[in-house]
Design an enzyme around this catalytic site. Sequence first.
Site, PDB file in Angstrom:
ATOM      1  N   LYS A   1     -31.581  -1.902  39.447  1.00  0.00           N
ATOM      2  CA  LYS A   1     -30.457  -0.990  39.183  1.00  0.00           C
ATOM      3  C   LYS A   1     -29.210  -1.714  38.666  1.00  0.00           C
ATOM      4  O   LYS A   1     -29.118  -2.064  37.493  1.00  0.00           O
ATOM      5  CB  LYS A   1     -30.191  -0.139  40.428  1.00  0.00           C
ATOM      6  CG  LYS A   1     -31.383   0.782  40.785  1.00  0.00           C
ATOM      7  CD  LYS A   1     -31.092   1.648  41.979  1.00  0.00           C
ATOM      8  CE  LYS A   1     -32.343   2.336  42.476  1.00  0.00           C
ATOM      9  NZ  LYS A   1     -32.684   3.581  41.763  1.00  0.00           N
TER      10      LYS A   1
ATOM     11  N   ASP B   1     -35.283  -4.950  50.623  1.00  0.00           N
ATOM     12  CA  ASP B   1     -35.294  -4.237  49.348  1.00  0.00           C
ATOM     13  C   ASP B   1     -33.871  -3.784  49.025  1.00  0.00           C
ATOM     14  O   ASP B   1     -33.399  -2.788  49.566  1.00  0.00           O
ATOM     15  CB  ASP B   1     -36.253  -3.041  49.419  1.00  0.00           C
ATOM     16  CG  ASP B   1     -36.298  -2.279  48.105  1.00  0.00           C
ATOM     17  OD1 ASP B   1     -37.219  -1.452  47.935  1.00  0.00           O
ATOM     18  OD2 ASP B   1     -35.417  -2.487  47.252  1.00  0.00           O
TER      19      ASP B   1
ATOM     20  N   TYR C   1     -38.223   3.867  50.661  1.00  0.00           N
ATOM     21  CA  TYR C   1     -39.011   3.890  49.413  1.00  0.00           C
ATOM     22  C   TYR C   1     -38.813   2.555  48.703  1.00  0.00           C
ATOM     23  O   TYR C   1     -37.684   2.068  48.601  1.00  0.00           O
ATOM     24  CB  TYR C   1     -38.528   5.034  48.520  1.00  0.00           C
ATOM     25  CG  TYR C   1     -39.175   5.118  47.148  1.00  0.00           C
ATOM     26  CD1 TYR C   1     -38.417   4.889  45.999  1.00  0.00           C
ATOM     27  CD2 TYR C   1     -40.522   5.434  46.989  1.00  0.00           C
ATOM     28  CE1 TYR C   1     -38.991   4.977  44.730  1.00  0.00           C
ATOM     29  CE2 TYR C   1     -41.100   5.522  45.724  1.00  0.00           C
ATOM     30  CZ  TYR C   1     -40.333   5.295  44.600  1.00  0.00           C
ATOM     31  OH  TYR C   1     -40.903   5.373  43.345  1.00  0.00           O
TER      32      TYR C   1
HETATM   33  P1  KE4 Z   1     -37.744   1.788  40.106  1.00  0.00           P
HETATM   34  O1  KE4 Z   1     -39.217   1.437  39.929  1.00  0.00           O
HETATM   35  O2  KE4 Z   1     -37.516   3.283  40.106  1.00  0.00           O
HETATM   36  O3  KE4 Z   1     -36.831   1.048  39.150  1.00  0.00           O
HETATM   37  O4  KE4 Z   1     -37.310   1.262  41.556  1.00  0.00           O
HETATM   38  C1  KE4 Z   1     -38.025   1.672  42.684  1.00  0.00           C
HETATM   39  C2  KE4 Z   1     -37.132   1.558  43.913  1.00  0.00           C
HETATM   40  C3  KE4 Z   1     -37.344   0.503  44.781  1.00  0.00           C
HETATM   41  N1  KE4 Z   1     -36.575   0.346  45.880  1.00  0.00           N
HETATM   42  C4  KE4 Z   1     -35.575   1.216  46.170  1.00  0.00           C
HETATM   43  C5  KE4 Z   1     -34.760   1.013  47.414  1.00  0.00           C
HETATM   44  C6  KE4 Z   1     -35.320   2.320  45.306  1.00  0.00           C
HETATM   45  O5  KE4 Z   1     -34.323   3.202  45.626  1.00  0.00           O
HETATM   46  C7  KE4 Z   1     -36.107   2.495  44.154  1.00  0.00           C
HETATM   47  C8  KE4 Z   1     -35.912   3.665  43.210  1.00  0.00           C
HETATM   48  N2  KE4 Z   1     -34.941   4.630  43.606  1.00  0.00           N
HETATM   49  C9  KE4 Z   1     -35.123   5.972  43.106  1.00  0.00           C
HETATM   50  C10 KE4 Z   1     -34.035   6.868  43.704  1.00  0.00           C
HETATM   51  N3  KE4 Z   1     -34.187   7.044  45.098  1.00  0.00           N
HETATM   52  C11 KE4 Z   1     -35.118   6.019  41.616  1.00  0.00           C
HETATM   53  C12 KE4 Z   1     -35.052   7.422  41.029  1.00  0.00           C
HETATM   54  C13 KE4 Z   1     -36.388   7.862  40.519  1.00  0.00           C
HETATM   55  O6  KE4 Z   1     -37.426   7.649  41.190  1.00  0.00           O
HETATM   56  O7  KE4 Z   1     -36.374   8.498  39.436  1.00  0.00           O
END
Ligand code: KE4
Length: 436
Positions: free
Chosen positions: A274, A241, A146
Amino acid sequence: MTHSTDLNLSLFERAKALIPGGVNSPVRAFRAVGGTPRFIARAQGAYMWDANGQRFIDYIGSWGPMILGHGHPAVLEAVQKAALEGFSFGAPTEREVELAEEIIRHVPSMEMIRLVSSGTEAGMSAIRLARGATGRSKIIKFNGCYHGHADSLLVKAGSGLATFGHATSAGVPAEVVQHTLVLEYNDVAQLEEAFALHGKEVACVIMEPIAGNMNFVRASVPFMRRARELCTQHGALLVIDEVMTGFRVGLGSAQGLYAQQIPGFAPDLTVLGKVIGGGMPLAAFGGPRAIMEQLAPLGPVYQAGTLSGNPVATACGLATLREIAKPGFYEQLAARTRALIDGLAGAAQAEGVAFCADSEGGMFGFFLLPQLPQNYPEVLKTDGARFNQLFHGLLERGVYIAPALYEAGFVSAAHTAQDIDATVAAAREVFKMLSI
Ligand code: KE4
């Protein structure tokens, strides 16, 4: 807790009336595990307290950012000071330069960086930059990874290598995802075949180096090495990523681990988020100067953001990075995390429950499976109902793990050996229930 006094339930009812699913991000709704989400009132160190005042040992850590634990004094002081100086200016600040310097110091593959406000924005921008820099349209991603919710990344595999992806979300036109090819993670042969078919059209390959969105699946060294070689051979960019793994698995992030095993390894672009924001809205992408200078205002690839490099968020991120850069930080964090998964494995074994786990730095994952999965179809062999029993059994005992079997877990510097022991003891009780 009776329903009448369950403030989580009443808050959830109020929230659902106004916010889709009652949450501002789907995974928080507990739809995968069932039950009522806990509305968190406050957090400190390794703990969170919900609206009813129940305390949880927190293994979510805001999905990764809270590597120091909640309310670290140095971070709190930096944020309070920055807030008094001003929330947002829409103009450059010295602290953005300081944060850029601090990140680049630890990520040698980056010569330049652009700060944004979310991992989605960083990933989306990196894809646009890769397409702009190469003049190509096709991108390759992997099943189970993701990268945020940008349209071109919300894709599931097509019917074969010749056919490109299908959108996983309504509202994403086929025309947008027709250039996205979804392959199986850790499948070298498939990656080679895809490049043989489409190599000259591929702008980039994007992957999580340790797939925390499949709970915890490592890219094998042969797979990562071959991805690097094929991108170089065909003039495509390798985008790593590290939104989740960046500064979470080590000070050099995951790419630092692969560089130890693959001589000269470096991605072309890195996506971060993060931890670098320390819990505030801050993410970034970066790479070699020649690529990054394609970005506006210097080059033809447009990218922008009102709150990019926000002065309060950069204060939070910078204070966090300065703490984790201190000698011994990752050694202790990795040892504490490893103690957790070793303890959980011992408890599961004692109760005859199939269990396997892995960790790197302050990130961990476990599966109710006999051996570690190497890709998403293997992850999905987990018995979801048993995972949900484990989740709720732990939650009732004050241990808060991710409310979905495909999510990773996180330990902070604030978690003590006593917290780990208490977690293992709670898990032992739940495994005993599961083994009946
Ligand atoms: P954000 O747009 O949520 O800040 O980041 C997206 C993203 C991009 N790349 C990786 C590897 C990620 O894990 C994420 C977001 N992770 C999720 C948890 N698996 C955030 C939690 C959520 O969606 O509320």
